[in-house]
Design an enzyme around this catalytic site. Structure first.
Site, PDB file in Angstrom:
ATOM      1  N   ASP A   1      59.438  90.190  24.851  1.00 13.54           N
ATOM      2  CA  ASP A   1      59.394  91.593  24.433  1.00 13.54           C
ATOM      3  C   ASP A   1      58.521  92.358  25.427  1.00 13.54           C
ATOM      4  O   ASP A   1      57.319  92.535  25.219  1.00 13.54           O
ATOM      5  CB  ASP A   1      58.831  91.692  23.016  1.00 13.54           C
ATOM      6  CG  ASP A   1      59.134  93.038  22.376  1.00 13.54           C
ATOM      7  OD1 ASP A   1      59.656  93.926  23.071  1.00 13.54           O
ATOM      8  OD2 ASP A   1      58.854  93.197  21.172  1.00 13.54           O
ATOM      9  N   ILE A   2      59.159  92.808  26.522  1.00 14.42           N
ATOM     10  CA  ILE A   2      58.403  93.441  27.613  1.00 14.42           C
ATOM     11  C   ILE A   2      58.677  94.940  27.717  1.00 14.42           C
ATOM     12  O   ILE A   2      57.917  95.671  28.328  1.00 14.42           O
ATOM     13  CB  ILE A   2      58.680  92.753  28.961  1.00 14.42           C
ATOM     14  CG1 ILE A   2      60.136  92.915  29.378  1.00 14.42           C
ATOM     15  CG2 ILE A   2      58.308  91.264  28.878  1.00 14.42           C
ATOM     16  CD1 ILE A   2      60.451  92.399  30.769  1.00 14.42           C
ATOM     17  N   LYS A   3      59.798  95.419  27.167  1.00 16.64           N
ATOM     18  CA  LYS A   3      60.170  96.839  27.111  1.00 16.64           C
ATOM     19  C   LYS A   3      59.954  97.562  28.440  1.00 16.64           C
ATOM     20  O   LYS A   3      59.386  98.654  28.477  1.00 16.64           O
ATOM     21  CB  LYS A   3      59.425  97.551  25.987  1.00 16.64           C
ATOM     22  CG  LYS A   3      59.817  97.087  24.586  1.00 16.64           C
ATOM     23  CD  LYS A   3      59.180  97.953  23.517  1.00 16.64           C
ATOM     24  CE  LYS A   3      59.614  97.510  22.134  1.00 16.64           C
ATOM     25  NZ  LYS A   3      58.993  96.230  21.719  1.00 16.64           N
ATOM     26  N   ARG A   4      60.424  96.961  29.521  1.00 16.55           N
ATOM     27  CA  ARG A   4      60.300  97.610  30.821  1.00 16.55           C
ATOM     28  C   ARG A   4      61.334  98.722  30.949  1.00 16.55           C
ATOM     29  O   ARG A   4      62.355  98.732  30.268  1.00 16.55           O
ATOM     30  CB  ARG A   4      60.488  96.604  31.951  1.00 16.55           C
ATOM     31  CG  ARG A   4      59.539  95.417  31.925  1.00 16.55           C
ATOM     32  CD  ARG A   4      58.089  95.825  31.836  1.00 16.55           C
ATOM     33  NE  ARG A   4      57.205  94.704  32.142  1.00 16.55           N
ATOM     34  CZ  ARG A   4      56.016  94.505  31.610  1.00 16.55           C
ATOM     35  NH1 ARG A   4      55.565  95.352  30.706  1.00 16.55           N
ATOM     36  NH2 ARG A   4      55.266  93.484  31.954  1.00 16.55           N
TER      37      ARG A   4
ATOM     38  N   THR B   1      63.492  92.612  26.530  1.00 19.05           N
ATOM     39  CA  THR B   1      63.788  93.930  25.979  1.00 19.05           C
ATOM     40  C   THR B   1      63.567  94.984  27.062  1.00 19.05           C
ATOM     41  O   THR B   1      62.671  94.859  27.894  1.00 19.05           O
ATOM     42  CB  THR B   1      62.901  94.247  24.771  1.00 19.05           C
ATOM     43  OG1 THR B   1      61.517  94.127  25.137  1.00 19.05           O
ATOM     44  CG2 THR B   1      63.194  93.296  23.622  1.00 19.05           C
TER      45      THR B   1
END
Length: 305
Positions: free
Chosen positions: A103-106, A139
């Site tokens: 879950d890194i939401k880059r 993500t």
């Protein structure tokens, strides 16, 4: 990745992903005491706390849940030691056979996006290749459009990795942007994002009917989730917002496809901090509490399928 995830969900009869999002206050006192005595009041002590805690959780749920989702921010705040804890957690989970959703939401473009894509593409130094992060999927934030997504598509196709792109998130203020009407298209911003995710998904299809490019759809928005399932028949959903944020199994029936598949539901604190809320357990058996909570979630979700 998506085919492997589907196979594990079917094998376990459980569409649950456990969010490994530890906080300092969540760690049992016995683990805190041990690490503080060994490493002092340092980031290394915090990292070792997270590693030991996460290993206990993983041991407790690895034969119940098919996947885990570590949230990188919880680790990054402790600097290099925190990132070490993130990587060791992933390595341990992989050895236990779990699918890893980072879950890194880059969300960026050009060379920066290509660098972020190293999370699933790996890196090469001369003729040596390294998969440093060992994540099966990550993500992404789609706000910058296809330019921010394109570098991640190649590893999806060539290395069997996956993406989950934010579409309709579970937080209360998500509508400030996501629900805005795009007048010339006669749809909302999140519906337009969903349509783009579906289009991008055609570039990396799995073998079982779902794309390797999935969507994040919050459990707290029942009607929107049901509409998105109809709109996105070939898009797999990662569903946050279950449990602590208010989402319930009975609200999620419309998120699944006709075969009871099509999404994986996340629970973080509801599982990993279960020992704090259940009087049957204490900090000595925090992993048992996590296991029991995961079992209860499995039963709840089976009732929704």
């Amino acid at each position: 990745m998506i085919d492997r995830l589907l196979e594990k969900i079917i094998k376990f009869e459980n569409p649950t992903v456990v969010g490994l999002d530890p906080t300092y206050v969540m760690i049992p006192d016995m683990i805190k005491k041990e690490m503080l005595e060994t490493y002092g009041k340092t980031p290394k002590a915090a990292a070792e706390m997270f590693i030991k805690f996460n290993k206990g959780i993983i041991d407790g749920i690895c034969d119940i849940a098919p996947a885990v989702k570590p949230q990188i921010a919880m680790y990054e705040q402790y600097g290099l030691e925190g990132l070490r804890a993130y990587l060791e957690t992933i390595d341990y989970a992989k050895k236990k056979g779990l699918i890893i959703i980072g879950d890194i939401k880059r969300g960026d473009i050009a060379s920066t996006a290509a660098a972020y894509a190293g999370h699933i593409a790996g890196i090469s130094i001369e003729d040596e290749y390294f998969d440093l992060w060992k994540e099966d999927a990550v993500t992404l934030n789609p706000y910058l459009g296809f330019d921010g997504i394109e570098p991640f598509i190649k590893p999806c196709k060539e290395l069997d990795k996956g993406l989950f792109i934010l579409v309709k998130t579970s937080n209360p203020s998500s509508g400030e942007l996501q629900d805005l009407k795009v007048e010339n298209l006669d749809k909302t911003f999140y519906e337009q994002t969903a349509d783009l995710v579906s289009k991008w998904g055609e570039l990396a299809m799995g073998k079982k009917g779902y794309s390797k490019i999935g969507a994040v759809v919050g459990a707290t928005y029942k009607e929107q989730g049901e509409d998105l399932r109809k709109r996105l028949p070939h898009t797999f959903f990662l569903v946050p917002g279950y449990g602590a944020q208010g989402g319930k199994g009975k609200d999620l029936k419309g998120f699944f496809d006709k075969d009871g598949l099509g999404c994986i539901i996340n629970s973080s604190r509801g599982i990993i901090a279960a020992y704090k809320k259940d009087s049957r357990y204490n900090e000595m058996n925090f992993a048992d509490a996590a296991r029991e909570s995961a079992k209860e979630m499995k039963i709840d979700l089976q009732g929704a399928i």
